[in-house]
Scaffold this motif. Structure first.
Motif, mmCIF file in Angstrom:
data_model
loop_
_atom_site.group_PDB
_atom_site.id
_atom_site.type_symbol
_atom_site.label_atom_id
_atom_site.label_comp_id
_atom_site.label_asym_id
_atom_site.label_seq_id
_atom_site.Cartn_x
_atom_site.Cartn_y
_atom_site.Cartn_z
ATOM 1 N N LYS A 111 0.858 -1.177 0.000
ATOM 2 C CA LYS A 111 0.000 0.000 0.000
ATOM 3 C C LYS A 111 0.896 1.230 0.000
ATOM 4 C CE LYS A 111 -3.671 2.475 2.152
ATOM 5 N NZ LYS A 111 -4.792 2.488 3.039
ATOM 6 N N CYS A 112 0.857 1.952 -1.091
ATOM 7 C CA CYS A 112 1.600 3.204 -1.211
ATOM 8 C C CYS A 112 0.712 4.269 -0.572
ATOM 9 C CB CYS A 112 1.865 3.538 -2.671
ATOM 10 S SG CYS A 112 2.703 2.226 -3.572
ATOM 11 N N ASN B 95 5.680 3.123 1.714
ATOM 12 C CA ASN B 95 5.038 1.925 1.183
ATOM 13 C C ASN B 95 4.872 0.967 2.355
ATOM 14 O OD1 ASN B 95 5.088 2.736 -1.536
ATOM 15 N ND2 ASN B 95 7.142 1.961 -1.805
ATOM 16 N N LEU B 96 3.640 0.538 2.605
ATOM 17 C CA LEU B 96 3.380 -0.419 3.667
ATOM 18 C C LEU B 96 3.311 -1.810 3.058
ATOM 19 C CD1 LEU B 96 0.578 1.449 5.626
ATOM 20 C CD2 LEU B 96 3.049 1.501 6.031
ATOM 21 N N VAL B 97 4.070 -2.744 3.605
ATOM 22 C CA VAL B 97 4.007 -4.143 3.171
ATOM 23 C C VAL B 97 3.009 -4.826 4.091
ATOM 24 C CG1 VAL B 97 5.289 -6.263 2.825
ATOM 25 C CG2 VAL B 97 6.404 -4.062 2.402
ATOM 26 N N THR C 78 5.904 -4.109 7.544
ATOM 27 C CA THR C 78 6.959 -3.092 7.571
ATOM 28 C C THR C 78 6.544 -1.880 6.742
ATOM 29 O OG1 THR C 78 9.358 -2.780 7.400
ATOM 30 C CG2 THR C 78 8.297 -3.924 5.586
ATOM 31 N N ALA C 79 7.216 -0.773 6.987
ATOM 32 C CA ALA C 79 7.010 0.453 6.210
ATOM 33 C C ALA C 79 8.323 0.770 5.502
ATOM 34 C CB ALA C 79 6.611 1.605 7.126
ATOM 35 N N THR D 295 -2.652 0.876 -4.190
ATOM 36 C CA THR D 295 -2.465 -0.451 -3.597
ATOM 37 C C THR D 295 -2.099 -1.429 -4.708
ATOM 38 O OG1 THR D 295 -4.039 0.000 -1.835
ATOM 39 C CG2 THR D 295 -3.565 -2.313 -2.290
ATOM 40 N N ILE D 296 -1.068 -2.209 -4.455
ATOM 41 C CA ILE D 296 -0.598 -3.219 -5.413
ATOM 42 C C ILE D 296 -0.736 -4.586 -4.767
ATOM 43 C CG2 ILE D 296 1.372 -4.041 -6.759
ATOM 44 C CD1 ILE D 296 2.486 -1.103 -6.391
ATOM 45 N N LYS D 297 -1.567 -5.446 -5.329
ATOM 46 C CA LYS D 297 -1.746 -6.795 -4.803
ATOM 47 C C LYS D 297 -0.698 -7.702 -5.418
ATOM 48 C CE LYS D 297 -6.521 -6.265 -3.633
ATOM 49 N NZ LYS D 297 -6.557 -6.313 -2.226
#
Length: 66
Positions: free
Chosen positions: A16-17, A23-25, A33-34, A62-64
């Motif tokens: 999630k950008c 960017n949140l993983v 993590t961020a 958001t990138i899936k």
């Protein structure tokens, strides 16, 4: 879900950008993590909040992955 070898199986991964931030993983709905995307972090590749001091601007997306 658990695999035969006992390790937990990952069901979903996304990046999630955040708007004007890192960017949140996210793994199975939990932030793992961020990651820095402004380039100003003193703790690269992790975010240390430096984007706030440098007025970093970026769109949310958001990138899936899985």
């Amino acid at each position: 879900m658990v695999r035969r070898d006992g390790d937990e199986m990952v069901n979903s991964v996304e990046i999630k950008c955040t708007k004007d931030g890192p960017n949140l993983v996210i793994v199975d709905g939990n932030v793992v993590t961020a990651m820095c995307r402004c380039g100003a972090s003193a703790n690269k590749p992790l975010c240390d909040g430096a984007h706030r001091k440098h007025n970093f601007k970026a769109e949310e997306k958001t990138i899936k992955i899985v």
